[in-house]
Enzyme design. Structure first.
Site, PDB file in Angstrom:
ATOM      1  N   GLY A  77      45.444  28.531  38.335  1.00  0.00           N
ATOM      2  CA  GLY A  77      45.703  28.929  37.059  1.00  0.00           C
ATOM      3  C   GLY A  77      45.649  27.498  36.069  1.00  0.00           C
TER       4      GLY A  77
ATOM      5  N   SER B  47      56.691  27.101  27.397  1.00  0.00           N
ATOM      6  CA  SER B  47      56.377  28.511  27.265  1.00  0.00           C
ATOM      7  C   SER B  47      56.899  29.092  25.803  1.00  0.00           C
ATOM      8  CB  SER B  47      56.726  29.399  28.400  1.00  0.00           C
ATOM      9  OG  SER B  47      56.792  30.785  28.105  1.00  0.00           O
TER      10      SER B  47
ATOM     11  N   TYR C 165      64.201  33.277  33.616  1.00  0.00           N
ATOM     12  CA  TYR C 165      62.592  32.596  33.058  1.00  0.00           C
ATOM     13  C   TYR C 165      62.785  31.979  31.654  1.00  0.00           C
ATOM     14  CZ  TYR C 165      58.100  31.326  32.341  1.00  0.00           C
ATOM     15  OH  TYR C 165      56.736  30.835  31.969  1.00  0.00           O
TER      16      TYR C 165
END
Ligand SMILES: NC(=O)c1ccc[n+]([C@@H]2O[C@H](COP(=O)([O-])OP(=O)(O)OC[C@H]3O[C@@H](n4cnc5c(N)ncnc54)[C@H](OP(=O)(O)O)[C@@H]3O)[C@@H](O)[C@H]2O)c1
Length: 255
Positions: A16, A143, A156
């Protein structure tokens, strides 16, 4: 920036975003230190990076959840007389997509121990070297989940909010030094991320990226590389990078 004299360490470079980032720096001629748990992938990546133009490539296989392994790796790096100029704290994962009371709690440990504690220990181990030479760059992969929360993602989202806080707070600690701290915060990127989140369920993972154009790992690699390539008096503090079809953590235009 002349990358041929620089050393870049990328954690989680077996897949990734980490693999694409390592490749981008290799193309610029940097020396790469790449890490991950999968030995075969690390060896293959080393060949790919060398062919792409990396000055030198060092591989370190370890589990970033284990702080004693991090300490041993950093000792080896020093023994190789390498001084890390850029640390890309990329290794990370998501587990579960369910209400908290249904979550597999081992997944919580995985996320907290990797996304928060792994990043902290890695940074803690390399910062003294950067302080000594009064130069360096820590680039954290955050993120959109560090900017917003979404249903079924409590832990998360908590880990990525922690990354956002650590990035901002570390920048305060490093005030009056030349060390830069950056957070690159992606939206949906098509990688092995969803497969890992769903414990290997490929079919379910594929549905996440269906009906719209997600980001590629190379899109994020370019953002990381661009931030690192800015002149030393410029800090890109944070960058939120989204697919054009994504307007928020949960608003994705699927055709
Ligand atoms: N994909 C997305 O949509 C997205 C969006 C926002 C943020 N991110 C963030 O981007 C980062 C990279 O994710 P990705 O999408 O590229 O996922 P990926 O394809 O699953 O890659 C994750 C990488 O992290 C490494 N890793 C995971 N756990 C590790 C451990 N305990 N010890 C050492 N290495 C470990 C993996 O290596 P090994 O398995 O070989 O150990 C792998 O190289 C993560 O921090 C993720 O949270 C991703």
């Amino acid at each position: 920036m002349d990358w041929s004299s620089k050393t870049v360490m990328v954690t989680g470079a077996t897949a990734g975003i980490g693999a694409a980032t390592a490749l981008r720096f290799a193309e610029a001629g940097a020396t790469l230190i790449i890490t991950g748990r999968r030995k075969q992938r690390l060896e293959t990546m080393a060949d790919v990076l060398t062919s792409a133009g990396a000055n030198e490539v060092y591989i370190h296989r370890f589990d970033i959840q284990k702080k004693e392994q991090i300490a041993a790796v950093v000792k080896n790096i020093t023994a190789d007389t390498l001084s890390v100029d850029v640390l890309v704290n990329n290794a990370g994962l998501s587990r579960n997509f369910s209400p908290m009371w249904e979550d597999n709690t081992d997944g919580w440990d995985d996320m907290i121990d990797t996304n928060i504690k792994g990043l902290l220990h890695m940074t803690r181990a390399l910062l003294p070297g950067m302080i000594d030479k009064n130069s360096g760059h820590i680039i954290n992969i955050g993120s959109i989940a560090g900017h917003e929360v979404y249903q079924n993602g409590a832990v998360y989202c908590a880990t990525k909010h922690a990354v956002k806080a650590i990035t901002a707070s570390l920048r305060l600690d490093l005030f009056k030094t030349n060390i830069r701290v950056t957070s690159i915060d992606p939206g949906l990127v098509e990688t092995e991320f969803s497969e890992v989140r769903f414990y290997g369920d490929k079919e379910r993972a594929e549905t996440v990226y269906k009906g719209f154009q997600p980001l590629t790992a190379a899109d994020i690699a370019e953002s990381v590389f661009w931030s690192a390539s800015m002149p030393e008096h410029v800090t890109i503090a944070e960058m939120l990078v989204l697919p054009t079809d994504q307007a928020s953590a949960t608003m994705v235009y699927k055709k």
